[in-house]
Motif scaffolding. Structure first.
Motif, PDB file in Angstrom:
ATOM      1  N   SER A  13       0.835  -1.194   0.000  1.00 11.82           N
ATOM      2  CA  SER A  13       0.000   0.000   0.000  1.00 11.82           C
ATOM      3  C   SER A  13       0.880   1.259   0.000  1.00 11.82           C
ATOM      4  CB  SER A  13      -0.935   0.008   1.201  1.00 11.82           C
ATOM      5  OG  SER A  13      -0.216  -0.092   2.408  1.00 11.82           O
ATOM      6  N   THR A  14       2.089   1.133   0.556  1.00  8.53           N
ATOM      7  CA  THR A  14       3.130   2.148   0.390  1.00  8.53           C
ATOM      8  C   THR A  14       4.240   1.533  -0.446  1.00  8.53           C
ATOM      9  OG1 THR A  14       2.682   3.188   2.526  1.00  8.53           O
ATOM     10  CG2 THR A  14       4.836   3.608   1.545  1.00  8.53           C
ATOM     11  N   PRO A  15       4.650   2.171  -1.547  1.00  5.59           N
ATOM     12  CA  PRO A  15       5.696   1.585  -2.396  1.00  5.59           C
ATOM     13  C   PRO A  15       7.006   1.366  -1.642  1.00  5.59           C
ATOM     14  CG  PRO A  15       4.535   3.318  -3.570  1.00  5.59           C
ATOM     15  CD  PRO A  15       4.070   3.390  -2.147  1.00  5.59           C
ATOM     16  N   LYS A  16       7.778   0.407  -2.109  1.00  4.80           N
ATOM     17  CA  LYS A  16       9.028   0.020  -1.468  1.00  4.80           C
ATOM     18  C   LYS A  16      10.219   0.368  -2.357  1.00  4.80           C
ATOM     19  CE  LYS A  16       6.353  -1.803   1.614  1.00  4.80           C
ATOM     20  NZ  LYS A  16       5.974  -0.976   2.773  1.00  4.80           N
ATOM     21  N   VAL A  17      11.397   0.373  -1.725  1.00  7.70           N
ATOM     22  CA  VAL A  17      12.638   0.682  -2.439  1.00  7.70           C
ATOM     23  C   VAL A  17      13.591  -0.499  -2.313  1.00  7.70           C
ATOM     24  CG1 VAL A  17      14.667   2.183  -2.517  1.00  7.70           C
ATOM     25  CG2 VAL A  17      12.391   3.164  -2.127  1.00  7.70           C
ATOM     26  N   MET A  18      14.141  -0.906  -3.444  1.00  9.93           N
ATOM     27  CA  MET A  18      15.109  -2.007  -3.514  1.00  9.93           C
ATOM     28  C   MET A  18      16.456  -1.435  -3.919  1.00  9.93           C
ATOM     29  SD  MET A  18      14.913  -5.414  -5.943  1.00  9.93           S
ATOM     30  CE  MET A  18      13.725  -6.274  -4.892  1.00  9.93           C
ATOM     31  N   GLY A  19      17.424  -1.534  -3.029  1.00  7.38           N
ATOM     32  CA  GLY A  19      18.768  -1.044  -3.319  1.00  7.38           C
ATOM     33  C   GLY A  19      19.603  -2.095  -4.023  1.00  7.38           C
ATOM     34  N   ILE A  20      20.455  -1.671  -4.940  1.00  7.32           N
ATOM     35  CA  ILE A  20      21.248  -2.570  -5.777  1.00  7.32           C
ATOM     36  C   ILE A  20      22.660  -2.708  -5.221  1.00  7.32           C
ATOM     37  CG2 ILE A  20      22.233  -2.924  -8.077  1.00  7.32           C
ATOM     38  CD1 ILE A  20      19.904  -1.137  -9.140  1.00  7.32           C
ATOM     39  N   GLU A  37      34.927  -7.209   1.205  1.00  6.79           N
ATOM     40  CA  GLU A  37      33.873  -7.431   2.194  1.00  6.79           C
ATOM     41  C   GLU A  37      33.493  -6.116   2.874  1.00  6.79           C
ATOM     42  OE1 GLU A  37      34.862 -10.462   4.976  1.00  6.79           O
ATOM     43  OE2 GLU A  37      34.697 -12.087   3.506  1.00  6.79           O
ATOM     44  N   LYS A  38      34.481  -5.324   3.198  1.00  9.62           N
ATOM     45  CA  LYS A  38      34.216  -4.034   3.840  1.00  9.62           C
ATOM     46  C   LYS A  38      33.375  -3.139   2.936  1.00  9.62           C
ATOM     47  CE  LYS A  38      36.527  -0.002   5.876  1.00  9.62           C
ATOM     48  NZ  LYS A  38      37.847   0.637   6.151  1.00  9.62           N
ATOM     49  N   ASP A  39      33.698  -3.105   1.639  1.00  6.71           N
ATOM     50  CA  ASP A  39      32.939  -2.292   0.689  1.00  6.71           C
ATOM     51  C   ASP A  39      31.476  -2.728   0.641  1.00  6.71           C
ATOM     52  OD1 ASP A  39      35.190  -0.842  -0.046  1.00  6.71           O
ATOM     53  OD2 ASP A  39      35.634  -2.120  -1.770  1.00  6.71           O
ATOM     54  N   TYR A  40      31.245  -4.040   0.538  1.00 10.95           N
ATOM     55  CA  TYR A  40      29.885  -4.548   0.429  1.00 10.95           C
ATOM     56  C   TYR A  40      29.083  -4.233   1.692  1.00 10.95           C
ATOM     57  CZ  TYR A  40      31.736  -7.155  -3.555  1.00 10.95           C
ATOM     58  OH  TYR A  40      32.329  -7.497  -4.744  1.00 10.95           O
ATOM     59  N   LEU A  41      29.710  -4.409   2.841  1.00  9.57           N
ATOM     60  CA  LEU A  41      29.014  -4.125   4.102  1.00  9.57           C
ATOM     61  C   LEU A  41      28.680  -2.643   4.220  1.00  9.57           C
ATOM     62  CD1 LEU A  41      30.986  -6.375   6.622  1.00  9.57           C
ATOM     63  CD2 LEU A  41      28.602  -6.656   5.895  1.00  9.57           C
ATOM     64  N   GLN A  42      29.627  -1.789   3.883  1.00  8.10           N
ATOM     65  CA  GLN A  42      29.383  -0.342   3.973  1.00  8.10           C
ATOM     66  C   GLN A  42      28.302   0.095   2.999  1.00  8.10           C
ATOM     67  OE1 GLN A  42      33.277   1.426   3.405  1.00  8.10           O
ATOM     68  NE2 GLN A  42      33.738   1.391   5.590  1.00  8.10           N
ATOM     69  N   HIS A  43      28.331  -0.466   1.801  1.00  5.90           N
ATOM     70  CA  HIS A  43      27.345  -0.113   0.783  1.00  5.90           C
ATOM     71  C   HIS A  43      25.945  -0.535   1.223  1.00  5.90           C
ATOM     72  CE1 HIS A  43      25.873   1.038  -3.070  1.00  5.90           C
ATOM     73  NE2 HIS A  43      25.736  -0.185  -3.561  1.00  5.90           N
ATOM     74  N   ALA A  44      25.822  -1.769   1.706  1.00  4.97           N
ATOM     75  CA  ALA A  44      24.524  -2.252   2.164  1.00  4.97           C
ATOM     76  C   ALA A  44      24.046  -1.481   3.388  1.00  4.97           C
ATOM     77  CB  ALA A  44      24.616  -3.746   2.492  1.00  4.97           C
ATOM     78  N   GLU A  45      24.948  -1.201   4.316  1.00  2.56           N
ATOM     79  CA  GLU A  45      24.563  -0.459   5.525  1.00  2.56           C
ATOM     80  C   GLU A  45      24.047   0.936   5.164  1.00  2.56           C
ATOM     81  OE1 GLU A  45      26.395   0.522   9.920  1.00  2.56           O
ATOM     82  OE2 GLU A  45      27.761   0.484   8.219  1.00  2.56           O
ATOM     83  N   LYS A  46      24.719   1.596   4.230  1.00  5.54           N
ATOM     84  CA  LYS A  46      24.278   2.924   3.790  1.00  5.54           C
ATOM     85  C   LYS A  46      22.874   2.853   3.212  1.00  5.54           C
ATOM     86  CE  LYS A  46      25.658   6.726   0.678  1.00  5.54           C
ATOM     87  NZ  LYS A  46      24.525   6.723  -0.267  1.00  5.54           N
ATOM     88  N   MET A  47      22.609   1.866   2.361  1.00  3.30           N
ATOM     89  CA  MET A  47      21.288   1.736   1.753  1.00  3.30           C
ATOM     90  C   MET A  47      20.215   1.438   2.800  1.00  3.30           C
ATOM     91  SD  MET A  47      22.012  -0.303  -1.809  1.00  3.30           S
ATOM     92  CE  MET A  47      22.492   0.641  -3.259  1.00  3.30           C
ATOM     93  N   ALA A  52      16.174   1.505   2.513  1.00  5.40           N
ATOM     94  CA  ALA A  52      15.900   0.408   1.584  1.00  5.40           C
ATOM     95  C   ALA A  52      15.079  -0.680   2.269  1.00  5.40           C
ATOM     96  CB  ALA A  52      17.210  -0.181   1.064  1.00  5.40           C
ATOM     97  N   ASP A  53      14.062  -1.162   1.576  1.00  2.71           N
ATOM     98  CA  ASP A  53      13.236  -2.260   2.083  1.00  2.71           C
ATOM     99  C   ASP A  53      13.805  -3.617   1.675  1.00  2.71           C
ATOM    100  OD1 ASP A  53      10.791  -0.674   3.090  1.00  2.71           O
ATOM    101  OD2 ASP A  53      11.089   0.085   1.055  1.00  2.71           O
ATOM    102  N   PHE A  54      14.492  -3.646   0.544  1.00  4.66           N
ATOM    103  CA  PHE A  54      15.141  -4.852   0.034  1.00  4.66           C
ATOM    104  C   PHE A  54      16.539  -4.473  -0.451  1.00  4.66           C
ATOM    105  CE2 PHE A  54      10.627  -5.012  -1.219  1.00  4.66           C
ATOM    106  CZ  PHE A  54      10.201  -6.181  -0.587  1.00  4.66           C
TER     107      PHE A  54
END
Length: 274
Positions: A13-20, A37-47, A52-54
């Motif tokens: 009912s409220t649109p969601k956001v999927m981060g890449i 690994e550090k890059d991926y964790l930081q990128h995901a944490e920022k999103m 980000a919902d997904f």
């Protein structure tokens, strides 16, 4: 309208956001920007902090002309990062961008929540059966051919009618196999030229007839930067404009590189619509 992700009902009912999160060195926008690994964790944490919902994780580049990699290499890139992200962020809903059934299986067995298939099951005859067995939501995208030849397969009798027919057939096949949670992605940039992409966006509301959640994946794509003769790096403003149009025409999920801006689109368009 809802889907079940690992026992949690996601309400659209409220649109969601999927981060890449791309694990590939040759993606069209952010290939190679994250490589540890550090890059991926930081990128995901920022999103996730930005709302980000997904998180959509992909280890195979589907841009035109990208290097083909083996299933083994895709798994080698993907599974350690899936494990890493879920160890650090156990509540995150990970979507796996793959067209290979074995990759989908192993990712879900390691905790992924959704499968995002650019081919709608067309590149692996076992994909739909596998998703049905795994009982996870499935993002069903429209594409013709494969990433190497898709740009040449853009001849349609009627673009929207052809896509609606494609989805009707695929939805029926998925339902017959027992897939309960489906999401539709019309596939901006896949087997469509720039004019066709804009036609698709202009008529996006017609896909409401399928009565399923609708994903718009338009982030920093060529219909934006080629229109302005620029680059993906300069396509954020155009992305925000087209994401806003997508929402006003009924999109339930925005798949994006830039989460903060997409979340703002969702909030502002929701206020307008309500």
């Amino acid at each position: 309208m809802t889907i079940n992700c690992k026992g949690t009902l996601i309400d659209f009912s409220t649109p969601k956001v999927m981060g890449i999160v791309n694990l590939t060195p040759d993606s069209f926008y952010d290939g190679g920007r994250n490589s540890s690994e550090k890059d991926y964790l930081q990128h995901a944490e920022k999103m996730l902090k930005e709302g980000a919902d997904f998180i959509d994780v992909g280890a195979y580049s589907s841009r035109p002309g990208a290097v083909d990699i083996s299933e083994e290499e895709e798994l080698m890139r993907l599974i350690p990062v899936v494990q890493l992200l879920l160890k650090e962020f156990p509540e995150v809903f990970l979507s796996i961008d793959t067209f290979r059934s074995e990759v989908a299986r192993q990712a879900v067995e390691n905790g992924a929540a959704l499968i995002n298939d650019i081919s709608g099951g067309s590149l692996d005859s076992e994909m739909l059966k596998t998703v049905a067995e795994l009982q996870v939501p499935y993002i069903l995208m429209h594409m013709r051919g494969n990433p190497k030849n898709m740009k040449d397969l853009n001849q349609y009798d009627d673009l929207i009618k052809d896509l609606l027919f494609y989805f009707s057939e695929k939805i029926s096949e998925a339902r017959d196999l027992g897939i309960n949670d489906l999401i539709i992605d019309p596939g901006f940039g896949f087997s469509k030229n720039i004019a066709q992409n804009f036609e698709l966006l202009s008529k996006l509301e017609l896909f409401k007839s399928l009565n399923l959640p609708l994903l718009s994946g338009i982030s920093r794509k060529s219909l934006i930067y080629k229109t302005f003769h620029t680059t993906p790096d300069e396509a954020l403003n155009g992305t925000t404009v087209l994401n806003t149009i997508s929402l006003l025409k009924g999109a339930h999920i925005l798949r994006v590189h830039d989460v903060k801006e997409a979340v703002e689109c969702v909030k502002l368009t929701s206020l307008v619509r309500n």
